[in-house]
Design an enzyme around this catalytic site. Sequence first.
Site, PDB file in Angstrom:
ATOM      1  N   THR A 156      -3.009  13.850   1.368  1.00  0.00           N
ATOM      2  CA  THR A 156      -4.134  13.910   0.424  1.00  0.00           C
ATOM      3  C   THR A 156      -4.543  12.493   0.047  1.00  0.00           C
ATOM      4  O   THR A 156      -3.695  11.609  -0.080  1.00  0.00           O
ATOM      5  CB  THR A 156      -3.712  14.696  -0.834  1.00  0.00           C
ATOM      6  N   GLY A 157      -5.858  12.312  -0.175  1.00  0.00           N
ATOM      7  CA  GLY A 157      -6.355  11.004  -0.606  1.00  0.00           C
ATOM      8  C   GLY A 157      -7.342  10.440   0.401  1.00  0.00           C
ATOM      9  O   GLY A 157      -7.592  11.038   1.447  1.00  0.00           O
ATOM     10  N   SER A 158      -7.892   9.276   0.075  1.00  0.00           N
ATOM     11  CA  SER A 158      -8.955   8.724   0.919  1.00  0.00           C
ATOM     12  C   SER A 158      -8.428   8.303   2.292  1.00  0.00           C
ATOM     13  O   SER A 158      -9.156   8.405   3.285  1.00  0.00           O
ATOM     14  CB  SER A 158      -9.622   7.542   0.206  1.00  0.00           C
TER      15      SER A 158
ATOM     16  N   ALA B 285      -0.288   6.386   0.614  1.00  0.00           N
ATOM     17  CA  ALA B 285       0.620   5.988  -0.472  1.00  0.00           C
ATOM     18  C   ALA B 285      -0.130   5.027  -1.387  1.00  0.00           C
ATOM     19  O   ALA B 285      -1.106   4.396  -0.977  1.00  0.00           O
ATOM     20  CB  ALA B 285       1.872   5.315   0.081  1.00  0.00           C
TER      21      ALA B 285
ATOM     22  N   LYS C 129       3.657   7.502  -4.746  1.00  0.00           N
ATOM     23  CA  LYS C 129       2.569   8.382  -4.359  1.00  0.00           C
ATOM     24  C   LYS C 129       2.118   9.199  -5.563  1.00  0.00           C
ATOM     25  O   LYS C 129       2.804   9.260  -6.569  1.00  0.00           O
ATOM     26  CB  LYS C 129       3.023   9.343  -3.242  1.00  0.00           C
TER      27      LYS C 129
ATOM     28  N   GLY D  16      -1.308   9.106  -6.738  1.00  0.00           N
ATOM     29  CA  GLY D  16      -2.545   8.622  -7.360  1.00  0.00           C
ATOM     30  C   GLY D  16      -3.619   9.701  -7.364  1.00  0.00           C
ATOM     31  O   GLY D  16      -4.439   9.777  -8.277  1.00  0.00           O
TER      32      GLY D  16
ATOM     33  N   GLU E 154       3.000  17.059  -1.770  1.00  0.00           N
ATOM     34  CA  GLU E 154       3.251  15.990  -0.788  1.00  0.00           C
ATOM     35  C   GLU E 154       4.753  15.779  -0.596  1.00  0.00           C
ATOM     36  O   GLU E 154       5.223  15.569   0.518  1.00  0.00           O
ATOM     37  CB  GLU E 154       2.593  14.683  -1.241  1.00  0.00           C
TER      38      GLU E 154
HETATM   39  C1  5RP Z   1      -2.298  11.558  -3.494  1.00  0.00           C
HETATM   40  C2  5RP Z   1      -1.550  10.439  -2.887  1.00  0.00           C
HETATM   41  C3  5RP Z   1      -2.300   9.508  -2.011  1.00  0.00           C
HETATM   42  O1  5RP Z   1      -1.685   9.479  -0.762  1.00  0.00           O
HETATM   43  C4  5RP Z   1      -2.283   8.143  -2.629  1.00  0.00           C
HETATM   44  O2  5RP Z   1      -2.804   8.222  -3.942  1.00  0.00           O
HETATM   45  C5  5RP Z   1      -3.102   7.144  -1.811  1.00  0.00           C
HETATM   46  O3  5RP Z   1      -4.441   7.510  -1.870  1.00  0.00           O
HETATM   47  P1  5RP Z   1      -5.568   6.710  -1.083  1.00  0.00           P
HETATM   48  O4  5RP Z   1      -5.339   6.917   0.354  1.00  0.00           O
HETATM   49  O5  5RP Z   1      -6.868   7.312  -1.599  1.00  0.00           O
HETATM   50  O6  5RP Z   1      -5.444   5.253  -1.506  1.00  0.00           O
HETATM   51  O7  5RP Z   1      -0.369  10.258  -3.082  1.00  0.00           O
HETATM   52  O8  5RP Z   1      -1.513  12.277  -4.395  1.00  0.00           O
END
Ligand code: 5RP
Length: 233
Positions: free
Chosen positions: A30-32, A87, A98, A100, A107
């Site tokens: 999950t995440g960008s 991460a 992790k 964010g 996860e």
């Molecule tokens: C979500 C996460 C994401 O992997 C982490 O926040 C990194 O996010 P991004 O790829 O947007 O920087 O742990 O719960």
Amino acid sequence: MAKDLEKEKKLAAKEAVKSIRDHMIIGLGTGSSAVYVIKEIGELVKNGLKIKAIPTSNATQELAASLNIPLIDINSVNTIDITIDGADEFTSDLILIKGGGGALLKEKIVASLTKEEIIIADSSKKVEAIGKFKVPIEVIPFASNYVLRQIELLKGIGQIRTNADQPFITDQGNYIIDADFGLISNPAALAEKLNGIEGIVGHGIFIDLASKVIMGNNDSILIFERKGASHKS
Ligand code: 5RP
């Protein structure tokens, strides 16, 4: 010149999907950064790759479904072959923060079932010691005040994450407390203490879960495995 972090994420995502083979079960992060991976996998599936995937959040599930990536229930498998996730921070010995994006609980469960957990990151995520990024802690709402006080006893400062002035609600219906412990000299000890606090259902310190981190670094990638880093291209 400022680094192009999105380009670094994309490069890392392209490298990570090279490990995927037909008939594997794949965990989707999950995440960008993970979005780049999911889009790459969507293309591979369109071109005939045969996999089944397990998403780590509702957002990832929706994106994967929209790209016709076949999804299965995590409870129908005993292991996951490869998971690719992002991460917020990582060290060269593969200790991560992790959560964010608030998806840390699923996860971590998915990572725990995974044979090869690949983390992809842009170069801003590499740190000497974790802790500049506050540790996300998922708590059941009933316990949030109690957990805030327990965090204080651990010399941390916790704050309930908000979204538009309301508590941020996870996919499981819980709150996230973002906890500032300063730079964390002993992540394993802190993780252990957090594991023992009633009301915490998961926290974002990941130890011994990642197999490798693929980090985009300008136009190339760096791979961090359990021992040190090596240049790949
Ligand atoms: C979500 C996460 C994401 O992997 C982490 O926040 C990194 O996010 P991004 O790829 O947007 O920087 O742990 O719960």
